[in-house]
Design an enzyme around this catalytic site. Structure first.
Site, PDB file in Angstrom:
ATOM      1  N   THR A  53     -18.888  54.851  69.508  1.00 50.42           N
ATOM      2  CA  THR A  53     -20.030  55.734  69.701  1.00 50.42           C
ATOM      3  C   THR A  53     -19.654  56.791  70.722  1.00 50.42           C
ATOM      4  O   THR A  53     -19.152  56.461  71.805  1.00 50.42           O
ATOM      5  CB  THR A  53     -21.290  54.989  70.171  1.00 50.42           C
ATOM      6  OG1 THR A  53     -22.274  55.938  70.589  1.00 50.42           O
ATOM      7  CG2 THR A  53     -21.003  54.024  71.317  1.00 50.42           C
ATOM      8  N   ILE A  54     -19.913  58.060  70.396  1.00 44.27           N
ATOM      9  CA  ILE A  54     -19.582  59.110  71.356  1.00 44.27           C
ATOM     10  C   ILE A  54     -20.486  59.037  72.584  1.00 44.27           C
ATOM     11  O   ILE A  54     -20.155  59.596  73.628  1.00 44.27           O
ATOM     12  CB  ILE A  54     -19.633  60.517  70.732  1.00 44.27           C
ATOM     13  CG1 ILE A  54     -21.069  60.917  70.367  1.00 44.27           C
ATOM     14  CG2 ILE A  54     -18.717  60.616  69.531  1.00 44.27           C
ATOM     15  CD1 ILE A  54     -21.187  62.382  69.983  1.00 44.27           C
ATOM     16  N   ASP A  55     -21.622  58.316  72.466  1.00 44.44           N
ATOM     17  CA  ASP A  55     -22.503  58.166  73.624  1.00 44.44           C
ATOM     18  C   ASP A  55     -21.868  57.306  74.716  1.00 44.44           C
ATOM     19  O   ASP A  55     -22.292  57.358  75.873  1.00 44.44           O
ATOM     20  CB  ASP A  55     -23.836  57.539  73.203  1.00 44.44           C
ATOM     21  CG  ASP A  55     -24.694  58.509  72.404  1.00 44.44           C
ATOM     22  OD1 ASP A  55     -24.461  59.729  72.499  1.00 44.44           O
ATOM     23  OD2 ASP A  55     -25.588  58.045  71.688  1.00 44.44           O
ATOM     24  N   ARG A  90     -25.366  86.153  82.178  1.00 37.93           N
ATOM     25  CA  ARG A  90     -26.360  85.363  81.474  1.00 37.93           C
ATOM     26  C   ARG A  90     -26.441  83.926  81.997  1.00 37.93           C
ATOM     27  O   ARG A  90     -25.497  83.417  82.586  1.00 37.93           O
ATOM     28  CB  ARG A  90     -26.036  85.299  79.977  1.00 37.93           C
ATOM     29  CG  ARG A  90     -26.296  86.589  79.241  1.00 37.93           C
ATOM     30  CD  ARG A  90     -25.788  86.504  77.819  1.00 37.93           C
ATOM     31  NE  ARG A  90     -26.146  87.695  77.048  1.00 37.93           N
ATOM     32  CZ  ARG A  90     -25.486  88.126  75.983  1.00 37.93           C
ATOM     33  NH1 ARG A  90     -24.428  87.460  75.540  1.00 37.93           N
ATOM     34  NH2 ARG A  90     -25.890  89.207  75.345  1.00 37.93           N
ATOM     35  N   ARG A  99     -28.536  60.516  73.549  1.00 40.99           N
ATOM     36  CA  ARG A  99     -29.939  60.148  73.358  1.00 40.99           C
ATOM     37  C   ARG A  99     -30.516  59.461  74.593  1.00 40.99           C
ATOM     38  O   ARG A  99     -31.527  59.898  75.141  1.00 40.99           O
ATOM     39  CB  ARG A  99     -30.069  59.216  72.148  1.00 40.99           C
ATOM     40  CG  ARG A  99     -31.468  58.663  71.945  1.00 40.99           C
ATOM     41  CD  ARG A  99     -31.521  57.718  70.774  1.00 40.99           C
ATOM     42  NE  ARG A  99     -31.117  58.377  69.551  1.00 40.99           N
ATOM     43  CZ  ARG A  99     -31.919  59.158  68.837  1.00 40.99           C
ATOM     44  NH1 ARG A  99     -33.157  59.385  69.240  1.00 40.99           N
ATOM     45  NH2 ARG A  99     -31.476  59.714  67.730  1.00 40.99           N
ATOM     46  N   ARG A 197     -29.294  82.347  76.960  1.00 39.64           N
ATOM     47  CA  ARG A 197     -28.878  82.025  75.594  1.00 39.64           C
ATOM     48  C   ARG A 197     -28.662  80.516  75.491  1.00 39.64           C
ATOM     49  O   ARG A 197     -28.375  79.840  76.478  1.00 39.64           O
ATOM     50  CB  ARG A 197     -27.576  82.748  75.232  1.00 39.64           C
ATOM     51  CG  ARG A 197     -27.700  84.259  75.196  1.00 39.64           C
ATOM     52  CD  ARG A 197     -28.510  84.722  73.986  1.00 39.64           C
ATOM     53  NE  ARG A 197     -28.526  86.169  73.868  1.00 39.64           N
ATOM     54  CZ  ARG A 197     -29.398  86.964  74.459  1.00 39.64           C
ATOM     55  NH1 ARG A 197     -30.336  86.442  75.243  1.00 39.64           N
ATOM     56  NH2 ARG A 197     -29.344  88.273  74.295  1.00 39.64           N
ATOM     57  N   GLN A 205     -19.513  67.878  67.802  1.00 39.54           N
ATOM     58  CA  GLN A 205     -18.991  66.866  68.722  1.00 39.54           C
ATOM     59  C   GLN A 205     -18.555  65.592  68.010  1.00 39.54           C
ATOM     60  O   GLN A 205     -17.858  64.769  68.586  1.00 39.54           O
ATOM     61  CB  GLN A 205     -20.067  66.504  69.748  1.00 39.54           C
ATOM     62  CG  GLN A 205     -20.517  67.650  70.613  1.00 39.54           C
ATOM     63  CD  GLN A 205     -21.884  67.403  71.219  1.00 39.54           C
ATOM     64  OE1 GLN A 205     -21.998  66.845  72.307  1.00 39.54           O
ATOM     65  NE2 GLN A 205     -22.929  67.804  70.517  1.00 39.54           N
ATOM     66  N   ARG A 206     -18.980  65.428  66.765  1.00 36.95           N
ATOM     67  CA  ARG A 206     -18.752  64.169  66.066  1.00 36.95           C
ATOM     68  C   ARG A 206     -17.596  64.215  65.070  1.00 36.95           C
ATOM     69  O   ARG A 206     -17.308  63.212  64.412  1.00 36.95           O
ATOM     70  CB  ARG A 206     -20.024  63.755  65.325  1.00 36.95           C
ATOM     71  CG  ARG A 206     -21.204  63.513  66.223  1.00 36.95           C
ATOM     72  CD  ARG A 206     -22.435  63.164  65.407  1.00 36.95           C
ATOM     73  NE  ARG A 206     -22.275  61.894  64.730  1.00 36.95           N
ATOM     74  CZ  ARG A 206     -22.652  60.719  65.206  1.00 36.95           C
ATOM     75  NH1 ARG A 206     -23.223  60.657  66.395  1.00 36.95           N
ATOM     76  NH2 ARG A 206     -22.483  59.616  64.524  1.00 36.95           N
TER      77      ARG A 206
END
Length: 272
Positions: A53-55, A90, A99, A197, A205-206
């Site tokens: 899991t990238i989390d 900017r 999440r 912006r 990312q996945r």
């Protein structure tokens, strides 16, 4: 689809597997996938997990496949955005995945030189964001890069958006439709007058080319999982701990969510 919420869901999955001549399973994923894997094993089907899991928020293991690659994507994006942010004075808001935890935002943000990082573990009010931007302008720093995890909470923005919204089969809010990056960028520009912006990295990312670290550890953990199946083991998962492969119960990695610790978060604030 979440078989844990379907009538006889696990039983149906096992029957389908056996019908197709599959007598063992190696589920590769995060807490949702591995929760189902644990139930399959409890029901008597040979199951060995692999942490992916990238989390990067599974307990016990110090590494999840995909995290290193995702951090690399965020870091490269921030490096590129620095150019336009500084040239046009900017504020750039960069929304990244995360999440319930801010591992990708925190590590990618520090590596990429973000000026402010907002993650689910440590809620901050909108007034702090605005004060940060005013302070940088007062110091002659005419641009800012803010990294925000998709699951971060800013109370004023939640009130503006009108609640959590639609949920998936596992009960998670569909964060792609929540759009905290857009909400934050719009509110910052409205409140401060600074041109702002937003960049939502999303599924970039996945995917793509995995880093050598991810390739090597995916290979080591994958081979270990197959060896465990061959040895007749079930309900376990190979992980990385202290730089080595160890084997722990599946229940251990899904017991709780591994969150960004305070000391690491404080490190990110040194550069504000």
């Amino acid at each position: 689809t979440n078989p844990l919420k379907e009538q006889d869901g696990i039983g149906r999955v096992i029957r389908a597997l056996k019908h197709n001549g599959i007598d063992a399973l190696v589920p590769i994923g995060g807490d949702d996938t591995l929760s189902v894997a644990a139930r399959l094993s409890e029901a008597g089907f040979a199951t060995v997990g692999v942490p992916k899991t990238i989390d990067n928020d599974l307990s016990v293991t110090e590494f999840c496949i995909g995290f290193d690659t995702a951090v690399g994507v965020v870091t490269e994006a921030l490096d590129r955005l620095h150019t336009t942010a500084s040239a046009h004075h900017r504020v750039m808001v960069v929304e990244v995945m995360g999440r319930d935890t801010g591992w990708v935002a925190l590590v990618g943000g520090v590596a990429g030189g973000a000026d402010l990082i907002i993650i689910p573990e440590f809620e901050i009010p909108l007034s702090d964001v605005e004060a940060h931007l005013y302070r940088r302008r007062g110091e002659g720093k005419l641009f800012s890069i803010i990294v925000v995890a998709e699951g971060a909470r800013i109370r004023e923005l939640e009130e503006e958006s009108g609640g959590e919204g639609e949920k998936d089969a596992f009960g998670h809010v569909r964060l792609a439709k929540r759009g905290i990056g857009d909400l934050l960028a719009s509110r910052v520009e409205r409140e401060t007058g600074f041109e702002t912006r937003v960049t939502v990295l999303g599924h970039l990312q996945r995917g793509g080319s995995p880093t050598p670290v991810d390739r090597i550890w995916a290979t080591r953990l994958g081979v270990a999982a197959v060896d465990l199946i061959v040895d007749g083991k079930s309900g376990v998962i190979p992980i990385r701990r202290n730089g080595e492969v160890e084997v722990v119960p599946l229940a251990a990695v899904i017991k709780e969510t591994r969150r960004v610790p305070r000391d690491l978060y404080d490190l990110s604030r040194v550069f504000e």
